[in-house]
Motif scaffolding. Structure first.
Motif, PDB file in Angstrom:
ATOM      1  N   ASP A 109       0.846  -1.123   0.231  1.00 23.32           N
ATOM      2  CA  ASP A 109       0.026  -0.028  -0.035  1.00 23.32           C
ATOM      3  C   ASP A 109       0.618   1.032  -0.011  1.00 23.32           C
ATOM      4  O   ASP A 109       0.857   2.232  -0.680  1.00 23.32           O
ATOM      5  N   PHE A 158       3.956   1.451  -1.113  1.00 23.31           N
ATOM      6  CA  PHE A 158       4.678   1.546  -2.283  1.00 23.31           C
ATOM      7  C   PHE A 158       3.873   2.182  -3.241  1.00 23.31           C
ATOM      8  O   PHE A 158       4.089   3.140  -3.933  1.00 23.31           O
ATOM      9  N   VAL A 159       2.588   2.001  -3.409  1.00 22.75           N
ATOM     10  CA  VAL A 159       1.360   2.238  -4.264  1.00 22.75           C
ATOM     11  C   VAL A 159       1.240   3.690  -4.090  1.00 22.75           C
ATOM     12  O   VAL A 159       1.434   4.761  -5.067  1.00 22.75           O
ATOM     13  N   TRP A 179       4.386   6.049  -5.132  1.00 20.89           N
ATOM     14  CA  TRP A 179       4.365   6.288  -6.495  1.00 20.89           C
ATOM     15  C   TRP A 179       3.346   7.141  -7.224  1.00 20.89           C
ATOM     16  O   TRP A 179       3.432   7.808  -8.046  1.00 20.89           O
ATOM     17  N   LEU A 189       3.375  11.056  -6.701  1.00 23.97           N
ATOM     18  CA  LEU A 189       4.576  11.789  -7.106  1.00 23.97           C
ATOM     19  C   LEU A 189       3.999  12.580  -8.083  1.00 23.97           C
ATOM     20  O   LEU A 189       3.067  12.075  -9.173  1.00 23.97           O
ATOM     21  N   HIS A 190       4.199  13.860  -8.455  1.00 21.76           N
ATOM     22  CA  HIS A 190       3.588  14.629  -9.465  1.00 21.76           C
ATOM     23  C   HIS A 190       4.793  15.028 -10.572  1.00 21.76           C
ATOM     24  O   HIS A 190       5.927  15.246 -10.175  1.00 21.76           O
TER      25      HIS A 190
END
Lengths: 90, 180
Positions: free
Chosen positions: B169, B171-172, B175, B178-179
């Motif tokens: 969770d 990790f998801v 990522w 991130l913009h």
């Protein structure tokens, strides 16, 4: 000064970390499929392959330093490009 | 055949988990506790028969609640059960939190805020509207989505903790946040 043991451990560590991060990336990709997570997983796969290949060349293959350095640089560069692209897509 | 002590441990783990995270659904319990689905079904049936756990279907999921909640010191009221089950799913949870924290919002802004696709957002907005949890007002570009009862969402968020995040969770989330 002899760095051979330290170098072996370092590339073993890179391979291990790459495999762990690749596993996490694949699990994350299964949970929330997206191009970004796919690219992140691909970058970690490259790290795992780099660690394994260079580690093999270093410990078993007896490849010369220039080849190992070249391989490391190529893998690092491609992994960084893939990670950079991952930040640009969603 | 399930050995007695292991069955007892599973039943206890299940009861504790459902008491702590009411509204959690069957597959999530299986994922979190690692209990095989058949065994889990068996224990849910047994705990249900003993009046310790209540099970109800919502949105195709088998959601589990303690018969008496520690937080409420009473059975969980039906409207809260509905909200709890929704808050156990990532997209409805993100939608409800976004609307609760930022107030009424346009569907486009909502989609951007929770980083989901248009069809996915439309599906969940329709579902939540049909359950009476949120309402859509206005037409075209002036369309707004709002919570029908923000106070109820506030109470549920205060009383019941969210499910703990796993490494995957996190990790998801890392990522996804991130913009470019």
């Amino acid at each position: 000064m002899d760095f051979s043991t330290l170098t072996n451990v370092a590339f073993g560590g890179i391979a291990l970390l790459g495999v762990v991060l690749l596993g996490l990336g694949l699990l994350a990709l299964r949970r929330a499929p997206s191009p970004r997570l796919g690219l992140a997983a691909a970058a970690f796969a490259l790290v795992a392959v780099e660690g394994t290949l260079v580690g093999y060349g270093l410990i078993v293959g007896g490849w010369d330093a220039v080849t190992l350095l070249f391989l490391t640089a190529v893998f690092e560069a491609v992994a960084l490009v893939v990670l950079f692209v991952a930040t640009l897509v969603r | 055949m399930i050995p007695g002590n292991r069955a007892g441990t599973w039943a206890e783990a299940l009861l504790t988990f459902v008491q702590r995270y009411p509204g959690v659904h069957l597959r999530e319990i299986r994922r979190r506790l690692g209990i095989p689905i058949g065994t889990l079904d068996y224990h849910l049936y047994r705990l249900g028969r003993e009046g310790l756990i209540a099970v109800r279907f919502q949105g195709g999921y088998k959601c589990c609640y303690p018969a008496v909640s520690d937080a409420e010191k009473a059975p969980i009221p039906e409207p809260k059960k509905l909200l709890l089950a929704l808050l156990r799913h990532p997209v409805p949870r993100a939608l409800l939190l976004q609307l609760y924290l930022d107030g009424p919002s346009s569907p486009v802004a909502l989609g951007d805020a929770i980083a989901t696709t248009g069809p996915n957002l439309a599906y969940f907005l329709r579902r939540l509207e049909s359950m009476g949890v949120l309402a859509r007002e206005g037409q075209g570009s002036h369309r707004l989505v709002r919570l029908t009862d923000p106070k109820a969402v506030h109470e549920v968020l205060l009383l019941y903790p969210p499910l703990p995040e796993s490494v995957v969770d996190r990790f998801v989330r890392f990522w996804s946040e991130l913009h470019p």
